[in-house]
Design a protein around this motif. Sequence first.
Motif, mmCIF file in Angstrom:
data_model
loop_
_atom_site.group_PDB
_atom_site.id
_atom_site.type_symbol
_atom_site.label_atom_id
_atom_site.label_comp_id
_atom_site.label_asym_id
_atom_site.label_seq_id
_atom_site.Cartn_x
_atom_site.Cartn_y
_atom_site.Cartn_z
ATOM 1 N N SER A 85 52.380 81.804 1.596
ATOM 2 C CA SER A 85 53.226 80.607 1.554
ATOM 3 C C SER A 85 52.439 79.338 1.880
ATOM 4 N N ARG A 86 51.293 79.474 2.562
ATOM 5 C CA ARG A 86 50.487 78.305 2.921
ATOM 6 C C ARG A 86 49.609 77.828 1.778
ATOM 7 N N ALA A 87 49.265 78.716 0.849
ATOM 8 C CA ALA A 87 48.307 78.387 -0.200
ATOM 9 C C ALA A 87 48.801 77.230 -1.068
ATOM 10 N N LEU A 88 47.855 76.513 -1.661
ATOM 11 C CA LEU A 88 48.203 75.405 -2.534
ATOM 12 C C LEU A 88 48.973 75.894 -3.754
ATOM 13 N N ALA A 89 50.041 75.200 -4.085
ATOM 14 C CA ALA A 89 50.815 75.503 -5.287
ATOM 15 C C ALA A 89 50.110 74.883 -6.493
ATOM 16 N N PRO A 90 50.337 75.424 -7.705
ATOM 17 C CA PRO A 90 49.707 74.855 -8.910
ATOM 18 C C PRO A 90 49.952 73.360 -9.066
ATOM 19 N N LEU A 91 51.162 72.907 -8.762
ATOM 20 C CA LEU A 91 51.461 71.477 -8.896
ATOM 21 C C LEU A 91 50.668 70.642 -7.890
ATOM 22 N N GLU A 92 50.434 71.194 -6.697
ATOM 23 C CA GLU A 92 49.633 70.477 -5.706
ATOM 24 C C GLU A 92 48.189 70.341 -6.175
ATOM 25 N N GLY A 187 47.981 66.575 5.637
ATOM 26 C CA GLY A 187 49.052 67.506 5.955
ATOM 27 C C GLY A 187 48.855 68.847 5.266
ATOM 28 N N TRP A 188 48.383 68.815 4.018
ATOM 29 C CA TRP A 188 48.080 70.063 3.306
ATOM 30 C C TRP A 188 46.997 70.839 4.059
ATOM 31 N N ILE A 189 45.973 70.138 4.496
ATOM 32 C CA ILE A 189 44.871 70.808 5.211
ATOM 33 C C ILE A 189 45.390 71.472 6.477
ATOM 34 N N SER A 190 46.247 70.773 7.205
ATOM 35 C CA SER A 190 46.835 71.349 8.422
ATOM 36 C C SER A 190 47.612 72.610 8.089
ATOM 37 N N ARG A 191 48.393 72.566 7.019
ATOM 38 C CA ARG A 191 49.167 73.742 6.591
ATOM 39 C C ARG A 191 48.251 74.881 6.178
ATOM 40 N N LEU A 192 47.219 74.577 5.407
ATOM 41 C CA LEU A 192 46.313 75.612 4.907
ATOM 42 C C LEU A 192 45.565 76.299 6.039
ATOM 43 N N ARG A 193 45.283 75.558 7.093
ATOM 44 C CA ARG A 193 44.551 76.141 8.219
ATOM 45 C C ARG A 193 45.429 77.032 9.090
ATOM 46 N N LEU A 221 58.146 67.783 5.838
ATOM 47 C CA LEU A 221 57.051 68.528 6.462
ATOM 48 C C LEU A 221 56.375 69.428 5.439
ATOM 49 N N ASN A 222 57.167 70.147 4.653
ATOM 50 C CA ASN A 222 56.615 71.083 3.670
ATOM 51 C C ASN A 222 55.966 70.366 2.494
ATOM 52 N N ARG A 223 56.522 69.198 2.121
ATOM 53 C CA ARG A 223 56.040 68.513 0.923
ATOM 54 C C ARG A 223 54.910 67.538 1.212
ATOM 55 N N ASN A 224 55.038 66.755 2.291
ATOM 56 C CA ASN A 224 54.099 65.668 2.544
ATOM 57 C C ASN A 224 53.302 65.796 3.831
ATOM 58 N N GLY A 225 53.635 66.775 4.668
ATOM 59 C CA GLY A 225 52.925 66.922 5.923
ATOM 60 C C GLY A 225 53.679 66.309 7.094
ATOM 61 N N PRO A 226 53.205 66.550 8.322
ATOM 62 C CA PRO A 226 53.963 66.176 9.521
ATOM 63 C C PRO A 226 54.119 64.669 9.736
#
Length: 340
Positions: A85-92, A187-193, A221-226
């Motif tokens: 669920s953390r991995a980058l989505a194709p659209l991202e 925010g993506w980086i935080s999620r991926l880590r 939070l899920n779309r743009n980060g904290p």
Amino acid sequence: MAAQVLTSVPFEVRDAIDVFGETVPLLYAVAPVAAYERLRRAAETPSGALAFRLIAQVACELGVDVHFVAADVMAQTAADLAEASRALAPLEIKRLVNQWIGVAGGYLGDFSYSTHEAFYADLGLPIEPSGMEGTTRSRFMQILAANDPRTQAKILEGILAKYPPGSPVPDGSSAARTPEMHSELLGWISRLRGTDPVPAPRLATTSAVVERALRDAEELLNRNGPTSCVDRVHTALHGYLREVCGSAGLDAPADASLPLLLKTLRERHPSFTAPSPRFDDISAVLRSLGSIVDKLNPIRNNATVAHPNAELLPPAEAMLVVNAVRTILHYVEAKLAPIA
């Protein structure tokens, strides 16, 4: 890519039965769902298919006449599902490529084939785009999609170092490299880590405003980060404490601040004043939480998207605020719950 595939999951040689009923060697792996998905996506790309053919070819040269390379999904665990669920989505990935790096003539930013190869070496990643087909854009997207979340985070950090906010973009591209998108990428980086947040609470005492603020916060939070959701969690906590005080008949001014509402609960609500083990110590903890709550207003007003502020809260600090607010919500809700 062949080396990357072989090191990503443990393969072994097994006997298999082909369509003619013959026993043939099979290179086989059982992979967690996230790793399996990376293998599956890689196999659907020209460079990935070539990598699997090269693996079989090398095995044959080593004396193992491999006919097939196969993988099955390992039983899914909560950790597997969380990683997937953390991995980058194709659209991202597309947004990163088109709106941050920039594409002109099918090529990625100012990457040449050689500098694209060197980019991964500089990050200490064993990735070799030279063995892949397609433009630098195509290779970059394939590599990013095929890797695990932590490797994706490392690649994103490398991209942000190479192309910082406000830096020139390729002529003819649609990239902008705005501060807003920079915050989103952090925010993506935080999620991926894997810095998973404290989960959003389910509240018994609530209102339409509180529910809307919590939904908005979760989506942002899920779309743009904290950083994008600090304002919403602040609104949720303020509205929730006001509802709790009102439901308990505790009078508070219409414009009561967050610290005052929390203090009113702590000092006047029977659920908080009833004696309990280590009551004095817990009271001290609650007073400390009051100090935290006292700082939420200036943070919201001066470092979030609630106002056109020049500087925004960095993702790590924003996640600290989100987690602190959710922790307070969880605690107050637990104290108000009837004892079974």
